[in-house]
Write a protein that holds these residues in place. Structure first.
Motif, mmCIF file in Angstrom:
data_model
loop_
_atom_site.group_PDB
_atom_site.id
_atom_site.type_symbol
_atom_site.label_atom_id
_atom_site.label_comp_id
_atom_site.label_asym_id
_atom_site.label_seq_id
_atom_site.Cartn_x
_atom_site.Cartn_y
_atom_site.Cartn_z
ATOM 1 N N GLN A 35 20.105 46.846 27.968
ATOM 2 C CA GLN A 35 21.280 46.694 28.827
ATOM 3 C C GLN A 35 22.225 47.885 28.723
ATOM 4 O O GLN A 35 22.883 48.245 29.695
ATOM 5 C CB GLN A 35 22.017 45.391 28.523
ATOM 6 C CG GLN A 35 22.961 44.978 29.630
ATOM 7 C CD GLN A 35 22.237 44.732 30.952
ATOM 8 O OE1 GLN A 35 21.229 44.028 30.993
ATOM 9 N NE2 GLN A 35 22.732 45.326 32.025
ATOM 10 N N GLU A 36 22.286 48.534 27.568
ATOM 11 C CA GLU A 36 23.146 49.713 27.411
ATOM 12 C C GLU A 36 22.673 50.851 28.322
ATOM 13 O O GLU A 36 23.485 51.521 28.958
ATOM 14 C CB GLU A 36 23.160 50.178 25.958
ATOM 15 C CG GLU A 36 23.828 49.199 25.014
ATOM 16 C CD GLU A 36 23.752 49.672 23.587
ATOM 17 O OE1 GLU A 36 24.366 50.710 23.265
ATOM 18 O OE2 GLU A 36 23.047 49.005 22.785
ATOM 19 N N ASP A 39 23.327 49.670 32.009
ATOM 20 C CA ASP A 39 24.742 49.735 32.376
ATOM 21 C C ASP A 39 25.186 51.171 32.612
ATOM 22 O O ASP A 39 25.892 51.463 33.585
ATOM 23 C CB ASP A 39 25.614 49.106 31.291
ATOM 24 C CG ASP A 39 25.497 47.589 31.226
ATOM 25 O OD1 ASP A 39 24.927 46.976 32.157
ATOM 26 O OD2 ASP A 39 25.983 47.020 30.218
ATOM 27 N N ASN A 42 23.405 52.398 35.880
ATOM 28 C CA ASN A 42 23.814 51.694 37.093
ATOM 29 C C ASN A 42 25.271 51.897 37.440
ATOM 30 O O ASN A 42 25.647 51.833 38.613
ATOM 31 C CB ASN A 42 23.449 50.215 36.982
ATOM 32 C CG ASN A 42 21.949 50.014 37.063
ATOM 33 O OD1 ASN A 42 21.225 50.841 37.625
ATOM 34 N ND2 ASN A 42 21.466 48.927 36.484
ATOM 35 N N SER A 43 26.092 52.197 36.461
ATOM 36 C CA SER A 43 27.485 52.544 36.737
ATOM 37 C C SER A 43 27.562 53.828 37.565
ATOM 38 O O SER A 43 28.310 53.915 38.537
ATOM 39 C CB SER A 43 28.243 52.711 35.423
ATOM 40 O OG SER A 43 29.542 53.194 35.658
#
Length: 165
Positions: A35-36, A39, A42-43
């Motif tokens: 997820q890191e 994230d 995708n940011s």
């Protein structure tokens, strides 16, 4: 902190450093969770109207296997690839930031492949990454070595206008 990054691009010939012997890692570690990586990517992608990437375990295994080799050159594999290395503490988000910061160098009138363009490449849908701590990967420095693999690969010459916003 000392950090550098290297990128690989589909359909583009790159001058690669001469092969060197593999340096076994000092310690293998996986400080970053999927997820890191997602994230952080995708940011940046959201700012460029690119759909979010999804995690792919096969890509992650490929990236981790390559990171474990501690070789500072591209794998030459079938995926798009970004590499980053930095003395501690380089994080997954920090590696992605290094790649995304190359946005300032991107000229849509004269598009060139880069780490940044792979991160935001609209046709890329899947991501997998790995990290290892490597001795001597950066001329005598112990470094956190990040490898991210992208599928389909980005940075295809002639496809920049529809893939990089």
């Amino acid at each position: 902190m000392f950090s550098v990054s290297l990128a690989l691009f589909a359909s583009v010939a790159l001058a690669m450093p001469s092969p060197r012997a593999e340096n076994p890692p000092h310690t293998i570690h996986a400080r970053a969770e999927p997820q890191e990586y997602l994230d952080a990517h995708n940011s940046v992608r959201a700012q460029h109207n690119a759909a979010p990437l999804v995690w792919d375990d096969a890509l992650a295994q490929y990236a981790q296997d390559y990171a474990n080799k501690c070789v500072w050159q591209h794998s030459g594999g079938p995926y798009g690839e970004n590499l980053a290395a930095g003395s501690e503490p380089l994080t997954a988000a920090g590696a992605v930031k290094m790649w995304a910061d190359e946005e300032k160098d991107y000229d849509p009138a004269n598009p060139q492949y880069s780490h940044y363009t792979q991160v935001v490449w609209k046709s890329t849908t899947k991501l997998g990454c790995g990290v290892a701590k490597c001795d001597n990967i950066l001329e005598g420095f112990t470094a956190d070595y990040y490898v991210c693999s992208y599928d389909p690969a980005g940075n295809v010459i002639g496809q920049f206008p529809e893939n990089v916003e």
